[in-house]
Design a protein around this motif. Structure first.
Motif, PDB file in Angstrom:
ATOM      1  N   HIS A  12      11.095 -21.792  -8.983  1.00 37.29           N
ATOM      2  CA  HIS A  12      12.102 -22.335  -9.746  1.00 37.29           C
ATOM      3  C   HIS A  12      11.825 -23.585 -10.641  1.00 37.29           C
ATOM      4  CE1 HIS A  12      16.533 -23.836  -9.405  1.00 37.29           C
ATOM      5  NE2 HIS A  12      16.006 -24.833 -10.290  1.00 37.29           N
ATOM      6  N   LEU A  13      11.711 -23.407 -12.181  1.00 43.78           N
ATOM      7  CA  LEU A  13      11.077 -24.283 -12.673  1.00 43.78           C
ATOM      8  C   LEU A  13      11.882 -24.535 -14.180  1.00 43.78           C
ATOM      9  CD1 LEU A  13       8.613 -26.161 -13.615  1.00 43.78           C
ATOM     10  CD2 LEU A  13       7.745 -24.061 -14.558  1.00 43.78           C
ATOM     11  N   HIS A  14      12.172 -25.725 -14.328  1.00 43.06           N
ATOM     12  CA  HIS A  14      12.820 -26.236 -15.794  1.00 43.06           C
ATOM     13  C   HIS A  14      11.759 -26.670 -16.839  1.00 43.06           C
ATOM     14  CE1 HIS A  14      16.618 -26.080 -14.275  1.00 43.06           C
ATOM     15  NE2 HIS A  14      16.287 -26.634 -13.311  1.00 43.06           N
ATOM     16  N   LEU A  15      11.577 -25.773 -17.858  1.00 49.46           N
ATOM     17  CA  LEU A  15      10.486 -26.023 -18.904  1.00 49.46           C
ATOM     18  C   LEU A  15      11.231 -26.513 -20.167  1.00 49.46           C
ATOM     19  CD1 LEU A  15       8.219 -22.949 -18.785  1.00 49.46           C
ATOM     20  CD2 LEU A  15       7.606 -25.614 -18.179  1.00 49.46           C
ATOM     21  N   ARG A  16      12.550 -26.726 -20.222  1.00 46.70           N
ATOM     22  CA  ARG A  16      13.380 -27.171 -21.513  1.00 46.70           C
ATOM     23  C   ARG A  16      12.908 -26.261 -22.849  1.00 46.70           C
ATOM     24  NH1 ARG A  16      16.634 -29.000 -17.554  1.00 46.70           N
ATOM     25  NH2 ARG A  16      16.090 -31.005 -16.679  1.00 46.70           N
ATOM     26  N   ASP A  17      12.997 -27.161 -23.818  1.00 51.08           N
ATOM     27  CA  ASP A  17      12.519 -26.644 -25.197  1.00 51.08           C
ATOM     28  C   ASP A  17      12.016 -27.627 -25.941  1.00 51.08           C
ATOM     29  OD1 ASP A  17      12.303 -24.204 -26.999  1.00 51.08           O
ATOM     30  OD2 ASP A  17      14.603 -23.757 -26.821  1.00 51.08           O
ATOM     31  N   GLY A  18      11.729 -27.284 -27.202  1.00 52.24           N
ATOM     32  CA  GLY A  18      11.274 -28.128 -28.350  1.00 52.24           C
ATOM     33  C   GLY A  18      10.273 -28.978 -28.001  1.00 52.24           C
ATOM     34  N   GLN A  19      10.008 -30.364 -28.142  1.00 50.17           N
ATOM     35  CA  GLN A  19       8.895 -31.350 -27.749  1.00 50.17           C
ATOM     36  C   GLN A  19       8.926 -31.404 -26.184  1.00 50.17           C
ATOM     37  OE1 GLN A  19       6.745 -32.801 -29.631  1.00 50.17           O
ATOM     38  NE2 GLN A  19       5.854 -33.037 -27.570  1.00 50.17           N
ATOM     39  N   MET A  20       9.927 -31.244 -25.472  1.00 51.16           N
ATOM     40  CA  MET A  20       9.905 -31.469 -24.057  1.00 51.16           C
ATOM     41  C   MET A  20       9.179 -30.204 -23.311  1.00 51.16           C
ATOM     42  SD  MET A  20      10.266 -33.406 -21.455  1.00 51.16           S
ATOM     43  CE  MET A  20      11.694 -34.588 -21.606  1.00 51.16           C
ATOM     44  N   LEU A  21       9.337 -29.095 -23.929  1.00 53.37           N
ATOM     45  CA  LEU A  21       8.411 -27.768 -23.495  1.00 53.37           C
ATOM     46  C   LEU A  21       7.000 -28.055 -23.817  1.00 53.37           C
ATOM     47  CD1 LEU A  21       8.242 -24.808 -22.814  1.00 53.37           C
ATOM     48  CD2 LEU A  21       8.760 -24.365 -25.164  1.00 53.37           C
ATOM     49  N   GLN A  22       6.840 -28.628 -25.026  1.00 48.81           N
ATOM     50  CA  GLN A  22       5.500 -28.790 -25.517  1.00 48.81           C
ATOM     51  C   GLN A  22       4.626 -29.689 -24.468  1.00 48.81           C
ATOM     52  OE1 GLN A  22       4.046 -27.175 -27.972  1.00 48.81           O
ATOM     53  NE2 GLN A  22       6.209 -26.133 -28.147  1.00 48.81           N
ATOM     54  N   THR A  23       5.516 -30.702 -23.942  1.00 45.93           N
ATOM     55  CA  THR A  23       5.028 -31.733 -23.050  1.00 45.93           C
ATOM     56  C   THR A  23       4.745 -31.269 -21.471  1.00 45.93           C
ATOM     57  OG1 THR A  23       5.794 -33.602 -24.057  1.00 45.93           O
ATOM     58  CG2 THR A  23       5.280 -33.748 -21.612  1.00 45.93           C
ATOM     59  N   VAL A  24       5.593 -30.328 -21.174  1.00 46.44           N
ATOM     60  CA  VAL A  24       5.621 -29.988 -19.616  1.00 46.44           C
ATOM     61  C   VAL A  24       5.050 -28.599 -19.266  1.00 46.44           C
ATOM     62  CG1 VAL A  24       7.445 -31.423 -19.020  1.00 46.44           C
ATOM     63  CG2 VAL A  24       8.030 -28.953 -19.476  1.00 46.44           C
ATOM     64  N   ALA A  25       5.080 -27.544 -20.163  1.00 48.23           N
ATOM     65  CA  ALA A  25       4.607 -26.499 -19.783  1.00 48.23           C
ATOM     66  C   ALA A  25       3.118 -26.390 -19.860  1.00 48.23           C
ATOM     67  CB  ALA A  25       4.780 -25.567 -21.366  1.00 48.23           C
ATOM     68  N   PRO A  26       2.226 -26.933 -20.400  1.00 50.25           N
ATOM     69  CA  PRO A  26       0.741 -27.086 -20.022  1.00 50.25           C
ATOM     70  C   PRO A  26       0.529 -27.578 -18.493  1.00 50.25           C
ATOM     71  CG  PRO A  26       1.144 -27.974 -22.203  1.00 50.25           C
ATOM     72  CD  PRO A  26       2.563 -27.836 -21.723  1.00 50.25           C
ATOM     73  N   LEU A  27       1.391 -28.382 -18.129  1.00 54.45           N
ATOM     74  CA  LEU A  27       1.113 -29.099 -16.829  1.00 54.45           C
ATOM     75  C   LEU A  27       1.451 -28.264 -15.662  1.00 54.45           C
ATOM     76  CD1 LEU A  27       2.910 -32.539 -17.451  1.00 54.45           C
ATOM     77  CD2 LEU A  27       0.429 -32.011 -17.560  1.00 54.45           C
ATOM     78  N   SER A  28       2.508 -27.233 -15.909  1.00 56.18           N
ATOM     79  CA  SER A  28       2.809 -26.253 -14.867  1.00 56.18           C
ATOM     80  C   SER A  28       1.708 -25.130 -15.038  1.00 56.18           C
ATOM     81  CB  SER A  28       4.280 -25.681 -15.033  1.00 56.18           C
ATOM     82  OG  SER A  28       5.178 -26.713 -14.611  1.00 56.18           O
ATOM     83  N   ALA A  29       1.523 -24.702 -16.229  1.00 56.74           N
ATOM     84  CA  ALA A  29       0.348 -23.632 -16.402  1.00 56.74           C
ATOM     85  C   ALA A  29      -0.886 -24.168 -15.968  1.00 56.74           C
ATOM     86  CB  ALA A  29       0.175 -23.354 -17.979  1.00 56.74           C
TER      87      ALA A  29
END
Length: 335
Positions: A12-29
């Motif tokens: 259950h994860l929220h990655l959002r979109d746009g700049q926020m996606l760029q910030t948080v996606a690498p951290l979960s990955a």
């Protein structure tokens, strides 16, 4: 001391979109081999084209990390069998939100009669598509999850072949209901295993711990810990990591969500070790989810080291849980 987790999953994860996606996606990955990605964007993810486009943006944002974004569709009562049959291979589940109950849920469901939901639920049951549910009413905030349980029960009885995931459960009542029906399962977050409402509002207000569903009583936390620490086969880890920029959290109208993605595994290791059940963490963060959803995630080893981890004060203006504090475990290689 080291611990190796095999293909850990965040269901259950929220990655959002746009700049926020760029910030948080690498951290979960960096931490996980895959995650179930929530569809409550603006506008919500409601078509096959939107699912595929969002997945492409996620993969681009996470770089070269081994990570599978398992996609979801925003629930609509009017989805028919043909539509869902066509999109089935592009999603892992469909997420149901009550209208207006949490972030970006205004287009959610406002009629929970089984008959109103039946067309979509019947098709999902026939096609084997799991239903994920944010289970809260719009009643008094401490009672919202308990008030929603009869809705879970009606759906579970009417559609016994439909897998229903009670998302981010927070109460003893939810744990009790979970055990009554074979087709009910649940995700449990990191923050609900650690905090109660007293941590949020018992002293000075802690905006970065404010979330929906709100943290509950000590006896509720105890019930969650019992099933999580034993890695009961009906529960799995779902962070509900929900990033917001600092100015949206430290503000009137504080946005709901706790950002835990980069610190989840170290904090879970600390909790499981303190309880003397570190060996159960693998089931809680991967094996149970694989069995519940019938998935085989990418092969990935994430190594944790028993060394102090000083949690950063923020990740590009997004404040994590335990910001500025020290955890007993860290991810090898840093994050």
């Amino acid at each position: 001391m080291q611990l190796t987790l095999h293909s850990p999953l965040d269901m259950h994860l929220h990655l959002r979109d746009g700049q926020m996606l760029q910030t948080v996606a690498p951290l979960s990955a960096k931490s996980f081999a895959g995650a179930l990605v929530m569809p409550n964007l603006v506008p919500p993810v409601t078509t096959k084209e939107m699912v595929q486009s969002y997945k492409e943006r996620i993969k681009e944002a996470m770089g070269d990390e081994v990570f599978e974004p398992y996609m979801t569709l925003f629930f609509r009562p009017e989805y028919d069998y043909a539509f869902l049959a066509d999109i089935k291979d592009s999603i892992l589940a469909i997420k149901l939100y009550p209208a207006g109950i949490t972030t970006n849920s205004e287009d959610g469901v406002d009629n929970f009669s089984v008959e109103a939901l039946a067309p979509t639920l019947e098709a999902m049951s026939e096609l084997g598509i799991p239903l994920c549910v944010h289970g809260e009413t719009n009643g008094f905030v401490m009672d919202r999850e308990a008030e929603f349980i009869p809705i879970y029960e009606r759906i579970a009885k009417r559609f016994p072949d439909l897998k229903i995931i009670m998302e981010h459960i927070t109460t003893k009542d939810a744990v009790d209901a979970l055990m009554k029906y074979e087709n009910l399962y649940a995700t449990i977050t990191l923050h609900h295993l650690y905090i109660t409402l007293d941590d949020v509002a018992g002293g000075l207000l802690q905006p970065h711990l404010f979330c929906k569903p709100i943290a509950k009583r000590p006896e509720d936390r105890m019930a969650l810990r019992k099933v999580a620490l034993m890695a009961h086969e009906k529960v799995m880890f779902g962070s509900d990591s929900a990033p917001h920029p600092r100015d949206k959290k430290e503000a009137p109208g504080c946005a709901a969500g706790v950002f835990t993605a980069p610190i989840a595994l170290p904090a879970l290791a600390q909790l499981f070790e303190a309880a003397g059940v570190l060996e159960n963490l693998q089931k809680f963060v991967s094996d149970n989810a694989q069995n519940i959803y019938g998935i085989t995630p990418p092969k990935k080893e994430v190594k944790l080291v028993k060394e102090p981890f000083e949690v950063p004060s923020s990740y590009n203006n997004v404040v994590p849980m335990f910001a500025g504090e020290s955890l007993a475990w860290r991810i090898a290689g840093g994050i």
